[in-house]
Design a protein around this motif. Structure first.
Motif: not given
Length: 301
Positions: A196-200, A222-225, A288-292
């Motif tokens: 759930k880590n955006p950096e991962d 872009s925003v990744v989901i 899930t991971c938050p958008p980044f």
């Protein structure tokens, strides 16, 4: 059924974000992975406390301003890119005229939270004569960038999330077959990590886009989901094109299939990143991971 449900959830999330678009006017600390080489000796990066301004390109002056900015960054030495900029601007004009330019924002105005009469726009567009079908952010951003993009990654794309995009591309004959195939690859779903880590998760996307050469004088932001309705995947939920202008940057986006085009002047890159993060701040799932946000295939926050 799962695919349709996910598309509806994505669209709902984008709509929710678009009704609450606010951005901090003062640049935040840059992420360590941000394009440091692009910020070096760039005076526009040092502009602080300036307010972003927005237009739908719904009058001659704003329309011409955006066309020139895109031409300067994308089409100056590339005939195909210039033709694509012209096609993009024709699509903007077609949409704006069909919904009524009086219902849109002409001159750039401060603020990022315009109130659109969406129902009126949809009804007017539906009943108007138009030259192009309704398109979305991915179609428009790719149209602008494709002549300056190169793909080196082979393999079959996972285009499970793109069925609506592909229908509109075919309906409007927007891309030829070869470009449509690279469109599928660029916006392919990518297998996510169990994190759930955006950096991962960003490392996964950075690896995927390491096979692409991006435009030299423009950025695809872009925003990744992350979704897990049908497996665990990452995909681009929103995207626009960022180009340099005098005193800052111009970000061009299409909000959704049925909502307007927007051009936004930002004082610096970080303000654009903050705007997109804020736009998707409520698009969260505890599983899930938050958008980044990514800029030309690199994680920026």
């Amino acid at each position: 059924m799962k695919k349709i449900l996910l598309i509806l959830l994505v669209i709902t999330g984008i709509f929710a974000g678009c009704t609450q678009n606010k951005v901090a006017n003062e640049p935040k600390e840059k992420n360590v992975n941000e394009h440091s080489e692009k910020n070096e000796n760039d005076p526009s990066e040092n502009i602080a406390k300036e307010t972003a301004s927005l237009s739908n390109m719904a009058n001659e002056s704003s329309f011409s301003f955006v066309a020139k900015a895109l031409d300067n960054s994308l089409g100056a030495d590339n005939d195909m890119a210039k033709a694509n900029v012209d096609k993009f601007m024709a699509m903007v004009s077609d949409y704006n005229k069909s919904v009524g330019e009086s219902n849109l924002i002409g001159d750039f105005k401060e603020g990022l939270n315009p109130t659109y009469d969406t129902g009126k726009l949809i009804d007017t567009r539906k009943n108007a004569k138009k030259n192009f079908p309704d398109t979305n952010c991915r179609i428009n951003a790719y149209l602008l960038a494709v002549a300056n993009l190169k793909v080196q990654r082979a393999g079959n794309p996972d285009d499970e999330m793109l069925f609506m995009d592909l229908e509109k591309i075919k309906e409007g004959k927007i891309f030829d077959g070869q470009v449509e195939e690279t469109f599928k690859k660029f916006f392919s779903r990518v297998k996510a990590k169990n994190s759930k880590n955006p950096e991962d998760q960003a490392k996964v996307m950075e690896h995927y886009f390491s096979g692409w050469a991006f435009p030299k004088d423009a950025d695809l932001v872009s925003v990744v989901i992350n979704d897990n309705l049908d497996g665990n995947y990452l995909f681009i939920g929103h995207i626009g094109v960022l180009v340099k202008i005098e005193g800052g940057y111009l970000f061009v986006e299409k909000i959704s299939f049925e909502e307007p085009y927007q051009a936004i002047k930002f004082p610096n890159r970080q303000a654009c990143y903050d705007y997109l993060k804020d736009k998707f701040k409520d698009f969260t799932d505890p599983d899930t991971c938050p958008p980044f946000v990514m800029d030309n295939g690199e994680y920026v926050g």
